[in-house]
Design a protein around this motif. Structure first.
Motif, PDB file in Angstrom:
ATOM      1  N   TRP A  20       0.846  -1.181   0.000  1.00  0.00           N
ATOM      2  CA  TRP A  20       0.000   0.000   0.000  1.00  0.00           C
ATOM      3  C   TRP A  20       0.885   1.235   0.000  1.00  0.00           C
ATOM      4  O   TRP A  20       2.043   1.191   0.406  1.00  0.00           O
ATOM      5  CB  TRP A  20      -0.926   0.023   1.217  1.00  0.00           C
ATOM      6  CG  TRP A  20      -0.202  -0.024   2.536  1.00  0.00           C
ATOM      7  CD1 TRP A  20       0.136  -1.136   3.233  1.00  0.00           C
ATOM      8  CD2 TRP A  20       0.308   1.084   3.282  1.00  0.00           C
ATOM      9  NE1 TRP A  20       0.811  -0.798   4.370  1.00  0.00           N
ATOM     10  CE2 TRP A  20       0.926   0.562   4.432  1.00  0.00           C
ATOM     11  CE3 TRP A  20       0.295   2.459   3.091  1.00  0.00           C
ATOM     12  CZ2 TRP A  20       1.525   1.374   5.377  1.00  0.00           C
ATOM     13  CZ3 TRP A  20       0.891   3.272   4.046  1.00  0.00           C
ATOM     14  CH2 TRP A  20       1.498   2.721   5.175  1.00  0.00           C
ATOM     15  N   LYS A  21       0.320   2.306  -0.516  1.00  0.00           N
ATOM     16  CA  LYS A  21       1.009   3.595  -0.435  1.00  0.00           C
ATOM     17  C   LYS A  21      -0.046   4.679  -0.249  1.00  0.00           C
ATOM     18  O   LYS A  21      -1.156   4.581  -0.795  1.00  0.00           O
ATOM     19  CB  LYS A  21       1.872   3.860  -1.659  1.00  0.00           C
ATOM     20  CG  LYS A  21       1.116   4.003  -2.947  1.00  0.00           C
ATOM     21  CD  LYS A  21       2.056   4.258  -4.110  1.00  0.00           C
ATOM     22  CE  LYS A  21       1.249   4.357  -5.401  1.00  0.00           C
ATOM     23  NZ  LYS A  21       2.085   4.568  -6.559  1.00  0.00           N
ATOM     24  N   PRO A  22       0.275   5.675   0.560  1.00  0.00           N
ATOM     25  CA  PRO A  22      -0.700   6.744   0.782  1.00  0.00           C
ATOM     26  C   PRO A  22      -0.868   7.592  -0.477  1.00  0.00           C
ATOM     27  O   PRO A  22       0.076   7.753  -1.258  1.00  0.00           O
ATOM     28  CB  PRO A  22      -0.085   7.556   1.918  1.00  0.00           C
ATOM     29  CG  PRO A  22       1.360   7.227   1.910  1.00  0.00           C
ATOM     30  CD  PRO A  22       1.507   5.869   1.305  1.00  0.00           C
ATOM     31  N   PRO A 113      -1.245   1.806   7.409  1.00  0.00           N
ATOM     32  CA  PRO A 113      -1.380   3.263   7.379  1.00  0.00           C
ATOM     33  C   PRO A 113      -2.230   3.765   8.547  1.00  0.00           C
ATOM     34  O   PRO A 113      -2.939   2.998   9.188  1.00  0.00           O
ATOM     35  CB  PRO A 113      -2.100   3.501   6.046  1.00  0.00           C
ATOM     36  CG  PRO A 113      -2.865   2.236   5.794  1.00  0.00           C
ATOM     37  CD  PRO A 113      -2.059   1.132   6.409  1.00  0.00           C
ATOM     38  N   ALA A 117      -6.644   7.534   6.526  1.00  0.00           N
ATOM     39  CA  ALA A 117      -5.824   7.785   5.341  1.00  0.00           C
ATOM     40  C   ALA A 117      -6.468   7.175   4.098  1.00  0.00           C
ATOM     41  O   ALA A 117      -7.181   6.184   4.168  1.00  0.00           O
ATOM     42  CB  ALA A 117      -4.427   7.205   5.537  1.00  0.00           C
ATOM     43  N   ILE A 119      -5.512   5.342   0.609  1.00  0.00           N
ATOM     44  CA  ILE A 119      -4.343   4.616   0.115  1.00  0.00           C
ATOM     45  C   ILE A 119      -4.639   3.939  -1.222  1.00  0.00           C
ATOM     46  O   ILE A 119      -5.795   3.796  -1.621  1.00  0.00           O
ATOM     47  CB  ILE A 119      -3.853   3.556   1.129  1.00  0.00           C
ATOM     48  CG1 ILE A 119      -4.901   2.474   1.340  1.00  0.00           C
ATOM     49  CG2 ILE A 119      -3.463   4.198   2.442  1.00  0.00           C
ATOM     50  CD1 ILE A 119      -4.396   1.290   2.157  1.00  0.00           C
ATOM     51  N   ASN A 151      -5.068  -4.039  10.464  1.00  0.00           N
ATOM     52  CA  ASN A 151      -5.438  -2.938   9.589  1.00  0.00           C
ATOM     53  C   ASN A 151      -6.678  -3.307   8.789  1.00  0.00           C
ATOM     54  O   ASN A 151      -6.793  -4.434   8.315  1.00  0.00           O
ATOM     55  CB  ASN A 151      -4.294  -2.649   8.608  1.00  0.00           C
ATOM     56  CG  ASN A 151      -3.004  -2.388   9.333  1.00  0.00           C
ATOM     57  OD1 ASN A 151      -2.808  -1.312   9.863  1.00  0.00           O
ATOM     58  ND2 ASN A 151      -2.143  -3.390   9.400  1.00  0.00           N
TER      59      ASN A 151
END
Length: 187
Positions: A20-22, A113, A117, A119, A151
């Motif tokens: 994952w990435k924000p 995260p 957020a 993502i 999460n």
């Protein structure tokens, strides 16, 4: 999992690669439509690979042709396995985690995260295929879950045929899990 984030319906649980990435933007509808189209195509392919050879008795096809098709299917699966193994060594596939996927959300144990957020997720849901299911999500993890290293992300914009094909994948995995448990009850 808290009752707020409790998953309803069928869930696909497995140890799969996830990353994952924000993102600091809300994806546009045209972009989400392209992501959904890509996911639909990918999930259709996963379904075709996962179903393998149709083992129903086809009385119209002679037995020799059925055996030939079965041999070709095995050979094709071997080639796919070998190519996938080579590609996996060349790609930067994220580590495997215990993951639960439903049609609405994904949950996993490990680093995640912050709550709230937005993502971009990559879920490597089909073993042997080095292509991920890509989707956007909103983190709905509670403080209690976060403290326990759990999460939860609710999908954003996963609609239409992509969602239907994801539901089919989840159902197929559930059906196989039930069949496996039934086969091993007496073990």
């Amino acid at each position: 999992m808290s009752s707020q984030n409790a998953v309803t319906g069928l869930v696909y649980s497995d140890n799969i690669a996830l990353s994952w990435k924000p993102v600091d933007y809300e994806p546009e509808q045209t972009h989400l439509a392209m992501v959904n189209a890509s996911n639909e195509s990918f999930l259709r392919a996963v379904s075709a690979v996962g179903d393998g050879l149709n083992t129903k008795d086809d009385s119209d096809a002679p037995p020799g042709i059925q055996q030939d098709i079965a041999r070709l299917d095995l050979k094709l699966n071997l080639v796919l396995d070998l190519v996938s193994a080579l590609v996996y060594h060349e790609l930067d596939i994220p580590p495997v985690s215990a993951v639960q996927v439903s049609a609405e959300q994904v949950s996993w144990q490990g680093e995640g995260p912050p709550a709230g957020a937005r993502i971009f997720l990559e879920l490597y849901i089909q073993r042997g295929l080095p292509k991920p299911l890509c989707c956007y999500g909103e983190v709905v993890t509670t403080p209690e879950e976060q403290a326990a290293g759990r999460n939860t992300v609710r999908f954003v914009g996963l609609t239409g045929a992509a969602r239907v094909w994801l539901e089919k994948l989840i159902f197929r995995h559930h059906r196989r899990e039930v069949a496996f448990r039934r086969a091993h009850v007496g073990d």
